[in-house]
Design a protein around this motif. Structure first.
Motif, PDB file in Angstrom:
ATOM      1  N   TYR A  98       0.826  -1.197   0.000  1.00  0.00           N
ATOM      2  CA  TYR A  98       0.000   0.000   0.000  1.00  0.00           C
ATOM      3  C   TYR A  98       0.870   1.260   0.000  1.00  0.00           C
ATOM      4  CZ  TYR A  98      -3.662  -3.254   1.481  1.00  0.00           C
ATOM      5  OH  TYR A  98      -4.534  -4.308   1.559  1.00  0.00           O
ATOM      6  N   ALA A  99       1.947   1.252   0.790  1.00  0.00           N
ATOM      7  CA  ALA A  99       2.766   2.453   0.957  1.00  0.00           C
ATOM      8  C   ALA A  99       3.457   2.865  -0.340  1.00  0.00           C
ATOM      9  CB  ALA A  99       3.808   2.224   2.054  1.00  0.00           C
ATOM     10  N   LEU A 128       3.743  -0.071 -10.233  1.00  0.00           N
ATOM     11  CA  LEU A 128       3.650  -0.533  -8.850  1.00  0.00           C
ATOM     12  C   LEU A 128       2.313  -1.212  -8.574  1.00  0.00           C
ATOM     13  CD1 LEU A 128       5.244   2.506  -6.967  1.00  0.00           C
ATOM     14  CD2 LEU A 128       6.204   0.216  -7.157  1.00  0.00           C
ATOM     15  N   ILE A 129       1.243  -0.683  -9.152  1.00  0.00           N
ATOM     16  CA  ILE A 129      -0.089  -1.246  -8.910  1.00  0.00           C
ATOM     17  C   ILE A 129      -0.283  -2.549  -9.676  1.00  0.00           C
ATOM     18  CG2 ILE A 129      -2.558  -0.855  -9.203  1.00  0.00           C
ATOM     19  CD1 ILE A 129      -2.041   2.114  -8.723  1.00  0.00           C
ATOM     20  N   VAL A 130       0.102  -2.555 -10.946  1.00  0.00           N
ATOM     21  CA  VAL A 130      -0.121  -3.737 -11.799  1.00  0.00           C
ATOM     22  C   VAL A 130       0.708  -4.921 -11.324  1.00  0.00           C
ATOM     23  CG1 VAL A 130       0.179  -4.677 -14.117  1.00  0.00           C
ATOM     24  CG2 VAL A 130      -0.814  -2.400 -13.812  1.00  0.00           C
ATOM     25  N   PHE A 131       1.979  -4.664 -11.015  1.00  0.00           N
ATOM     26  CA  PHE A 131       2.876  -5.752 -10.621  1.00  0.00           C
ATOM     27  C   PHE A 131       2.898  -6.001  -9.112  1.00  0.00           C
ATOM     28  CE2 PHE A 131       4.631  -4.163 -14.668  1.00  0.00           C
ATOM     29  CZ  PHE A 131       4.579  -5.331 -15.410  1.00  0.00           C
ATOM     30  N   ARG A 132       2.090  -5.234  -8.365  1.00  0.00           N
ATOM     31  CA  ARG A 132       1.955  -5.426  -6.915  1.00  0.00           C
ATOM     32  C   ARG A 132       3.332  -5.488  -6.239  1.00  0.00           C
ATOM     33  NH1 ARG A 132      -3.069  -7.197  -5.356  1.00  0.00           N
ATOM     34  NH2 ARG A 132      -2.190  -8.248  -3.540  1.00  0.00           N
ATOM     35  N   VAL A 133       4.131  -4.490  -6.524  1.00  0.00           N
ATOM     36  CA  VAL A 133       5.491  -4.430  -5.985  1.00  0.00           C
ATOM     37  C   VAL A 133       5.433  -4.084  -4.505  1.00  0.00           C
ATOM     38  CG1 VAL A 133       7.728  -3.265  -6.143  1.00  0.00           C
ATOM     39  CG2 VAL A 133       6.397  -3.724  -8.213  1.00  0.00           C
ATOM     40  N   ASP A 134       6.166  -4.845  -3.687  1.00  0.00           N
ATOM     41  CA  ASP A 134       6.229  -4.530  -2.261  1.00  0.00           C
ATOM     42  C   ASP A 134       7.670  -4.369  -1.773  1.00  0.00           C
ATOM     43  OD1 ASP A 134       7.097  -7.103  -2.407  1.00  0.00           O
ATOM     44  OD2 ASP A 134       5.625  -7.953  -1.027  1.00  0.00           O
ATOM     45  N   LYS A 135       8.622  -4.365  -2.697  1.00  0.00           N
ATOM     46  CA  LYS A 135      10.027  -4.149  -2.331  1.00  0.00           C
ATOM     47  C   LYS A 135      10.743  -3.516  -3.516  1.00  0.00           C
ATOM     48  CE  LYS A 135      13.498  -4.564   0.551  1.00  0.00           C
ATOM     49  NZ  LYS A 135      14.009  -5.880   0.977  1.00  0.00           N
ATOM     50  N   ALA A 136      11.339  -2.345  -3.306  1.00  0.00           N
ATOM     51  CA  ALA A 136      12.048  -1.643  -4.368  1.00  0.00           C
ATOM     52  C   ALA A 136      13.541  -1.901  -4.240  1.00  0.00           C
ATOM     53  CB  ALA A 136      11.760  -0.143  -4.296  1.00  0.00           C
ATOM     54  N   PHE A 179      14.765   9.510  -9.129  1.00  0.00           N
ATOM     55  CA  PHE A 179      15.696   8.692  -8.353  1.00  0.00           C
ATOM     56  C   PHE A 179      15.409   8.840  -6.863  1.00  0.00           C
ATOM     57  CE2 PHE A 179      19.678   7.915  -6.115  1.00  0.00           C
ATOM     58  CZ  PHE A 179      20.062   6.685  -6.644  1.00  0.00           C
ATOM     59  N   TYR A 180      15.111  10.057  -6.418  1.00  0.00           N
ATOM     60  CA  TYR A 180      14.762  10.270  -5.005  1.00  0.00           C
ATOM     61  C   TYR A 180      13.474   9.518  -4.642  1.00  0.00           C
ATOM     62  CZ  TYR A 180      18.233  14.006  -4.507  1.00  0.00           C
ATOM     63  OH  TYR A 180      19.397  14.726  -4.433  1.00  0.00           O
ATOM     64  N   VAL A 181      12.519   9.491  -5.569  1.00  0.00           N
ATOM     65  CA  VAL A 181      11.286   8.747  -5.300  1.00  0.00           C
ATOM     66  C   VAL A 181      11.591   7.255  -5.145  1.00  0.00           C
ATOM     67  CG1 VAL A 181       9.032   8.081  -6.221  1.00  0.00           C
ATOM     68  CG2 VAL A 181       9.821  10.430  -6.453  1.00  0.00           C
ATOM     69  N   LEU A 182      12.432   6.716  -6.023  1.00  0.00           N
ATOM     70  CA  LEU A 182      12.835   5.317  -5.902  1.00  0.00           C
ATOM     71  C   LEU A 182      13.579   5.083  -4.594  1.00  0.00           C
ATOM     72  CD1 LEU A 182      14.029   4.599  -9.550  1.00  0.00           C
ATOM     73  CD2 LEU A 182      11.961   3.742  -8.445  1.00  0.00           C
ATOM     74  N   LEU A 183      14.342   6.066  -4.176  1.00  0.00           N
ATOM     75  CA  LEU A 183      15.036   5.963  -2.893  1.00  0.00           C
ATOM     76  C   LEU A 183      14.025   5.865  -1.756  1.00  0.00           C
ATOM     77  CD1 LEU A 183      18.025   6.086  -1.841  1.00  0.00           C
ATOM     78  CD2 LEU A 183      17.630   8.503  -1.399  1.00  0.00           C
ATOM     79  N   TRP A 184      12.979   6.678  -1.815  1.00  0.00           N
ATOM     80  CA  TRP A 184      11.888   6.596  -0.840  1.00  0.00           C
ATOM     81  C   TRP A 184      11.279   5.198  -0.825  1.00  0.00           C
ATOM     82  CZ3 TRP A 184       8.815   9.221   2.702  1.00  0.00           C
ATOM     83  CH2 TRP A 184       9.203  10.517   3.007  1.00  0.00           C
ATOM     84  N   LEU A 185      10.976   4.688  -2.014  1.00  0.00           N
ATOM     85  CA  LEU A 185      10.331   3.379  -2.105  1.00  0.00           C
ATOM     86  C   LEU A 185      11.207   2.299  -1.493  1.00  0.00           C
ATOM     87  CD1 LEU A 185       8.931   3.532  -5.758  1.00  0.00           C
ATOM     88  CD2 LEU A 185       7.743   4.090  -3.628  1.00  0.00           C
ATOM     89  N   MET A 186      12.488   2.334  -1.776  1.00  0.00           N
ATOM     90  CA  MET A 186      13.392   1.322  -1.248  1.00  0.00           C
ATOM     91  C   MET A 186      13.502   1.405   0.264  1.00  0.00           C
ATOM     92  SD  MET A 186      17.499   1.027  -1.768  1.00  0.00           S
ATOM     93  CE  MET A 186      18.458   0.189  -0.485  1.00  0.00           C
ATOM     94  N   LEU A 187      13.706   2.622   0.780  1.00  0.00           N
ATOM     95  CA  LEU A 187      13.958   2.767   2.216  1.00  0.00           C
ATOM     96  C   LEU A 187      12.700   2.509   3.040  1.00  0.00           C
ATOM     97  CD1 LEU A 187      16.339   5.856   2.178  1.00  0.00           C
ATOM     98  CD2 LEU A 187      16.911   3.436   2.242  1.00  0.00           C
ATOM     99  N   VAL A 188      11.536   2.889   2.517  1.00  0.00           N
ATOM    100  CA  VAL A 188      10.285   2.598   3.229  1.00  0.00           C
ATOM    101  C   VAL A 188      10.067   1.095   3.330  1.00  0.00           C
ATOM    102  CG1 VAL A 188       7.776   2.714   3.038  1.00  0.00           C
ATOM    103  CG2 VAL A 188       9.121   4.777   2.776  1.00  0.00           C
TER     104      VAL A 188
END
Length: 544
Positions: free
Chosen positions: A128-129, A250-258, A299-308
């Motif tokens: 969800y996040a 992110l929604i289609v592939f239901r990604v939960d880890k970046a 890149f910063y957004v991807l950084l957010w996704l990974m660290l969250v």
């Protein structure tokens, strides 16, 4: 106690919507703010960036030391600093001292508000996040066109966005405990702790390099061309396409880890392409600048996704990873911009060198990051082979670990198990009979492998009932951090292991254990386990 939700209910959907909108408005306000930030040409903007980065790093360090657990003090400081910054910016001070004070408030306000949003998103399950953050990115890039249409009321629009974001942040933080309890889940880390640390270091290194290069180019354009391309509709249009594509993926592939390892080469290619376009003059320089800005923001957004996702998976302090990464990134932008100013002030002709320096830095940094990735991958494959030899002895490890749990040594007033140096280590030594060097599965692999195996087993021989522990933590009024530490401690983990796992100092972990002992009225691990058993018995008695 809130029930765990399989699907978000009405209240949860409202909170998720509020968090997404509030986060997007804060980032959008940051992007269009011409008085502060990475792209600002305002006097002493570099000082504001330095304060911004220093605050991120300071909060990360305090979180690591266990000095910051709650969000209230950070939220209050961030809200007050933001209000002070808006008030001072409205009067446009000319005095250098007042400008420095205004930039100080700007750095404090932006950084603390962003860290508080990190606390919000870590409470949600990653599936969800991550889409919530991506949709926030969409809202972020839509702010610029709206701001352009509202001229001459763009400043009022900026203040309104910041105010709404802070209000929504307060609402989300107030409901954070409800979200955390509702979104609670059993997570099994997919990678070893050393691999997580290595991946985080590569992410920080990438953020440092890209920020340094972009800061250098941004300052050259601001100084020599008076070009502020971050606040343009071209930048917003390109970013919107990227943000929508990211959200859909992110929604289609239901990604939960970046994983940022795949983003490094892509980001390098895009930034290098932007620099080349800029140097050849095929397109207007603002187009190349917009492409570079969008790449850096993405890149910063991807950084957010990974660290969250990493903080959620390992129950790490929410301020730690993001604070360290964004602190380095902000200081790197300031360093890149400052480097150009220094070279210009020394009279070095750098107009033709900007693109060369940027490309050289990108190539060198990308090569180093790729080398680090290959080296880490080789080490992980070796660890997997070692883990295979240890998995056969897991059953014996479980039984010996339970026996060794009772063997304790007092260290600084806190009892710690001798599992790592007792009979369980002898059990781990049995792997030397495989085709591996004797002792290769000893200290480096043994205890970590045992805990990795225990993570895969939902009910190990010495794990206490989770409901009983939660009820005990509630009765004893444990803090969130004390609950996390004591949950691992009750499962037989040592203070050193918990410190490494939670990315805290060992002294901090022992301090949490002492405080928990005092609240529970016990003096040893066994007494604490007995207290949990009494709570469990009480719960069973009530259920009859």
């Amino acid at each position: 106690m809130a029930e765990r939700l399989e699907r978000p209910n009405g209240r949860m959907l409202i909170l998720m919507t509020a968090a997404t909108i509030g986060f997007g408005l804060l980032q959008g306000a940051r992007l269009v703010d011409v008085n502060s930030g990475p792209y600002s040409a305002s006097p002493l903007a570099l000082w504001g960036l330095a304060v911004d980065g220093a605050v991120f790093l300071a909060v990360a360090a305090l979180s690591y030391a266990g000095k910051i657990e709650g969000w209230r003090s950070l939220f209050l400081a961030g809200a007050v600093s933001s209000a002070a910054y808006v008030f001072m910016a409205a009067f446009a001070p000319d005095d250098m001292a007042m400008l420095a004070l205004m930039q100080t408030f700007a750095g404090l306000g932006w950084s603390l508000n962003i860290l508080c949003w990190m606390t919000v998103f870590v409470s949600y399950r990653s599936r969800y996040a991550l889409p919530m953050i991506a949709v926030g990115y969409v809202i972020n890039v839509c702010v610029q066109p709206l701001s352009s249409m509202l001229v001459p009321y763009d400043k009022a629009f900026l203040v309104a966005m910041l105010f709404v974001s802070i209000v929504l942040l307060r609402i989300c933080l107030a409901s954070n405990e409800f979200v955390a309890l509702s979104m609670r889940e059993t997570l099994i880390p997919r990678t070893s702790l050393s691999e997580a640390f290595s991946r985080t270091r590569r992410a920080v290194a990438g953020a440092c390099v890209f920020s340094l290069v972009c800061g250098f180019v941004i300052q050259s354009d601001l100084s020599m061309r008076a070009m502020g391309y971050s606040q343009t509709d071209t930048t917003a249009g390109i970013a919107l396409v990227v943000a929508v594509a990211m959200t859909i993926a992110l929604i289609v592939f239901r990604v939960d880890k970046a994983d940022l390892d795949y983003a490094f080469p892509i980001a390098s290619v895009f930034i290098a392409s932007a620099v080349l376009v800029r140097s050849t003059g095929i397109f207007d320089p603002s187009v190349a600048g917009s492409l570079m800005t969008v790449t850096l923001i993405s890149f910063y957004v991807l950084l957010w996704l990974m660290l969250v996702s990493e903080a959620r998976e390992r129950m790490l302090p929410p301020f730690l990873l993001l604070g360290a990464a964004l602190g380095v990134a902000r200081l790197s932008v300031a360093a890149g911009r400052g480097a150009f100013v220094v070279l210009r002030d020394f009279g070095i002709a750098i107009d033709g060198l900007v693109d060369v320096v940027a490309l050289w830095a990108l190539v060198a940094a990308s090569s180093l990051i790729s080398f680090a990735y290959l080296k880490a991958s080789s080490r992980y494959r070796q660890e997997e082979r070692l883990a295979e030899c240890g998995s056969a002895g897991v059953g014996q490890i479980l039984s010996t670990a339970k026996e060794a749990r009772m063997e304790c040594a007092v260290s600084n007033g806190v009892q710690e198990p001798l599992v790592a140096c007792g009979s369980s280590r002898q059990a781990l030594g049995s792997c030397s009979s495989h085709d591996l060097p004797a002792g290769s599965c000893g200290r480096d692999m043994g205890f970590e492998s045992m805990d990795a195996e225990l993570k895969r087993i939902p009910e190990s021989a010495f794990e206490k009932n989770a409901t009983a522990f939660d009820e005990a933590a509630r009765r004893f009024a444990f803090s969130q951090r004390e609950t996390q530490v004591m949950r691992e401690y009750a499962a037989g983990r040592s203070a050193r292991y918990i410190a490494e796992w939670c990315m805290l100092s060992e002294h901090t972990v022992k301090t949490h254990i002492r405080r928990a002992y005092a609240k529970a009225g016990v003096h040893s691990r066994q007494e604490f386990l007995d207290a949990i058993e009494r709570v469990e018995s009480d719960l069973l008695h009530r259920g009859r």
